[in-house]
Design a protein around this motif. Sequence first.
Motif, PDB file in Angstrom:
ATOM      1  N   LEU A 132      -9.663  10.311  -7.213  1.00  0.00           N
ATOM      2  CA  LEU A 132      -9.814  10.864  -8.552  1.00  0.00           C
ATOM      3  C   LEU A 132     -11.161  11.558  -8.657  1.00  0.00           C
ATOM      4  O   LEU A 132     -12.205  10.970  -8.360  1.00  0.00           O
ATOM      5  N   GLN A 133     -11.129  12.826  -9.071  1.00  0.00           N
ATOM      6  CA  GLN A 133     -12.362  13.601  -9.209  1.00  0.00           C
ATOM      7  C   GLN A 133     -13.105  13.213 -10.486  1.00  0.00           C
ATOM      8  O   GLN A 133     -12.492  12.970 -11.529  1.00  0.00           O
ATOM      9  N   GLN A 134     -14.413  13.143 -10.392  1.00  0.00           N
ATOM     10  CA  GLN A 134     -15.234  12.768 -11.546  1.00  0.00           C
ATOM     11  C   GLN A 134     -15.170  13.837 -12.625  1.00  0.00           C
ATOM     12  O   GLN A 134     -15.231  15.033 -12.353  1.00  0.00           O
ATOM     13  N   ASP A 135     -15.023  13.380 -13.874  1.00  0.00           N
ATOM     14  CA  ASP A 135     -15.008  14.277 -15.032  1.00  0.00           C
ATOM     15  C   ASP A 135     -15.679  13.537 -16.188  1.00  0.00           C
ATOM     16  O   ASP A 135     -15.038  12.831 -16.960  1.00  0.00           O
ATOM     17  N   ILE A 136     -16.992  13.679 -16.287  1.00  0.00           N
ATOM     18  CA  ILE A 136     -17.775  12.900 -17.243  1.00  0.00           C
ATOM     19  C   ILE A 136     -17.408  13.254 -18.679  1.00  0.00           C
ATOM     20  O   ILE A 136     -17.272  12.371 -19.538  1.00  0.00           O
ATOM     21  N   TRP A 137     -17.226  14.558 -18.964  1.00  0.00           N
ATOM     22  CA  TRP A 137     -16.925  14.961 -20.340  1.00  0.00           C
ATOM     23  C   TRP A 137     -15.602  14.360 -20.805  1.00  0.00           C
ATOM     24  O   TRP A 137     -15.516  13.775 -21.886  1.00  0.00           O
ATOM     25  N   GLU A 138     -14.548  14.470 -19.988  1.00  0.00           N
ATOM     26  CA  GLU A 138     -13.248  13.926 -20.362  1.00  0.00           C
ATOM     27  C   GLU A 138     -13.299  12.399 -20.422  1.00  0.00           C
ATOM     28  O   GLU A 138     -12.674  11.773 -21.286  1.00  0.00           O
ATOM     29  N   GLY A 139     -14.056  11.790 -19.496  1.00  0.00           N
ATOM     30  CA  GLY A 139     -14.183  10.335 -19.515  1.00  0.00           C
ATOM     31  C   GLY A 139     -14.819   9.840 -20.801  1.00  0.00           C
ATOM     32  O   GLY A 139     -14.349   8.871 -21.406  1.00  0.00           O
ATOM     33  N   LYS A 140     -15.892  10.510 -21.235  1.00  0.00           N
ATOM     34  CA  LYS A 140     -16.544  10.103 -22.488  1.00  0.00           C
ATOM     35  C   LYS A 140     -15.615  10.301 -23.681  1.00  0.00           C
ATOM     36  O   LYS A 140     -15.593   9.479 -24.610  1.00  0.00           O
TER      37      LYS A 140
ATOM     38  N   GLU B 201       0.818  -1.214   0.000  1.00  0.00           N
ATOM     39  CA  GLU B 201       0.000   0.000   0.000  1.00  0.00           C
ATOM     40  C   GLU B 201       0.853   1.266   0.000  1.00  0.00           C
ATOM     41  O   GLU B 201       0.425   2.309  -0.481  1.00  0.00           O
ATOM     42  N   GLU B 202       2.079   1.170   0.551  1.00  0.00           N
ATOM     43  CA  GLU B 202       2.913   2.359   0.593  1.00  0.00           C
ATOM     44  C   GLU B 202       3.346   2.807  -0.801  1.00  0.00           C
ATOM     45  O   GLU B 202       3.803   3.933  -0.994  1.00  0.00           O
ATOM     46  N   SER B 203       3.194   1.909  -1.791  1.00  0.00           N
ATOM     47  CA  SER B 203       3.585   2.258  -3.154  1.00  0.00           C
ATOM     48  C   SER B 203       2.462   2.925  -3.933  1.00  0.00           C
ATOM     49  O   SER B 203       2.668   3.354  -5.068  1.00  0.00           O
ATOM     50  N   GLN B 204       1.265   3.031  -3.358  1.00  0.00           N
ATOM     51  CA  GLN B 204       0.141   3.620  -4.078  1.00  0.00           C
ATOM     52  C   GLN B 204       0.324   5.123  -4.224  1.00  0.00           C
ATOM     53  O   GLN B 204       0.731   5.808  -3.280  1.00  0.00           O
ATOM     54  N   ASN B 205       0.015   5.603  -5.416  1.00  0.00           N
ATOM     55  CA  ASN B 205       0.145   7.028  -5.707  1.00  0.00           C
ATOM     56  C   ASN B 205      -0.849   7.357  -6.816  1.00  0.00           C
ATOM     57  O   ASN B 205      -0.569   7.164  -7.994  1.00  0.00           O
ATOM     58  N   SER B 206      -2.014   7.841  -6.431  1.00  0.00           N
ATOM     59  CA  SER B 206      -3.087   8.069  -7.395  1.00  0.00           C
ATOM     60  C   SER B 206      -2.717   9.129  -8.421  1.00  0.00           C
ATOM     61  O   SER B 206      -2.994   8.976  -9.618  1.00  0.00           O
ATOM     62  N   SER B 207      -2.115  10.215  -7.980  1.00  0.00           N
ATOM     63  CA  SER B 207      -1.778  11.291  -8.915  1.00  0.00           C
ATOM     64  C   SER B 207      -0.753  10.832  -9.943  1.00  0.00           C
ATOM     65  O   SER B 207      -0.846  11.189 -11.126  1.00  0.00           O
ATOM     66  N   ALA B 208       0.219  10.001  -9.508  1.00  0.00           N
ATOM     67  CA  ALA B 208       1.209   9.473 -10.453  1.00  0.00           C
ATOM     68  C   ALA B 208       0.544   8.544 -11.458  1.00  0.00           C
ATOM     69  O   ALA B 208       0.894   8.547 -12.645  1.00  0.00           O
TER      70      ALA B 208
END
Length: 573
Positions: A257-265, A218-225
Amino acid sequence: MRQFRGLLSGRTKLQGFAVEVAELGVLDGKGSALRPLVETVLLPLVRQKYGQTAALSSACFRRFVPEERRFIPPHQEYDSFAVMTIALQESASYTGGFFLQGSGKAFVDRKFLQLGRGDLCIFQYDLCHGVDVQEGSHLELVLHFKDSPQAVADGSCPWYSKMVEVGDPDGLFGHALSLVKKDFPAAKEFVEKACEQDHVEALYTAAEWFWDSPFGLEESQNSSASVELWRRAAELGHCRSRSRLGSLLMQGVPGRLQQDIWEGKRLLRLAFEQDDPDAAFHLGQALLQDGDRDGVTKLLAACAKGHPRACFQVAELYREGQFQFPKDLRQSVRYTKWAAHQGDAQALSNLGHLLINGMGVVKDEAKAVRLFRHAAKLGAAEGMLNYGLALLRGSGGVKVDYQEALEWAQKSAALGHSLAHQQLSTFFNAAKNPNPPARCVPSSMQELCSLGVKELRDLLRLEGIDFSDCIEKSDLLARAALHLPGVTEPWDAAPEHTMLLEPKRINKEILRQRGQLPSQGCQGNGKSGADRDPTALDGAIKQGATSSGTQRSEVIPGLSQAEKLPEVFELAD
């Protein structure tokens, strides 16, 4: 961890669609019949082309049949020095099949190879390839080779050494994958070096490791990376990175991670154009939620590739008659089977529900209970409750076990299943009573061999095990041996036998059209429709409904009449 395991070998391994016949280069058991062919023909051919020290690493049979997996995305065999694919069917029996692709970025340069029965294709680790069977059935034998027997024994990939010395990104990434199980920090270091050169597979793999660290680090987790690496790979045209990041952006992950529907689509559309089934499924769901029926097109495209969740979703659309889909039970059963054959937990539970109630198919309680058991083990709340109900009643020939039934009901309730919460009191009251006397079940192969054919059949029937394809006693022994205590229960994703669809009921209108029933006007003997005697026809129809509709109500000792077991198994939505 799902993507991580897939990258270890560079191959897509799905249980039930491939049968391993060689491990660590040893052809034994099922693969012993292939030994003469491999040693006298295939291995010399590989050595002639790629080096005299090449050795067999592994071999498997793969199948692509209707209502199962139809597609393997383009990939490279990073852990194999050479690969040989042998077609086992004529090219006329299927459309599509084995294809080559110039890169993993797009499929505009995809080229199919028409391999007839006995034709083979041999290539090395740097070739991007995949399988897409669009129609029919395709069977193939796939053999993997390493450059030396020592490499087979220790699982190494020494052919990357020279590439690593010159800093080749493909060599750095392949070498990193060979070190994952032995030295993960070193593997991570080599992947980072490949990322510096914008190697798209390395970028994707590093992002997966930062998002969901392998081996529970778990110490290796880095969402932004992770997001940064996925974005970079997506900009470079990597299909899986677009699909993965797009699906996460559509939903959002609290705290990560913040939701971004337009970019996701946008990303999902790009991945869909690159023929990615996951992107087609997620994009289809998003469009349907917005009321856009174009989502149906995307879901059906994913179904054509054999995407299990897409098949389950389409089955529900046919069952409910949503988004201009006609209510069609047969089509719903078809897509539910397709998803269940690929191990989708909810589809397994729903298929069991259809079987145990005889909805659109011939009633088969034993097979339904097996499906409930598999769904429960895969974590489906509906499957847990349904299997608990089966244990409570002894449905499908399973042994009644009130305590185990309570355990499954509690697990289902813990997952938030409302009906499981409502039925917990029934399970608790049943668990206060002792179980019925246990049967004497054989615990060893020696005890099985002492049973006769009739006793073996009775044993399999009581355990809810299908033996319709067993002809001789040896077949019955082999089937029973798979279910001895301590033996991992097998689950073949293919149907154990053809599922019989329920025949259409003949009503009065159909008989009238066939001329077997006088019309309601004055015909024949001059009697009107109100005066004629419909006893024979109505009796036949009522008798059929009664024989199929009558249900046996069982009362557990210690339960009041108000606490009878529910008669309907739960269906997942």
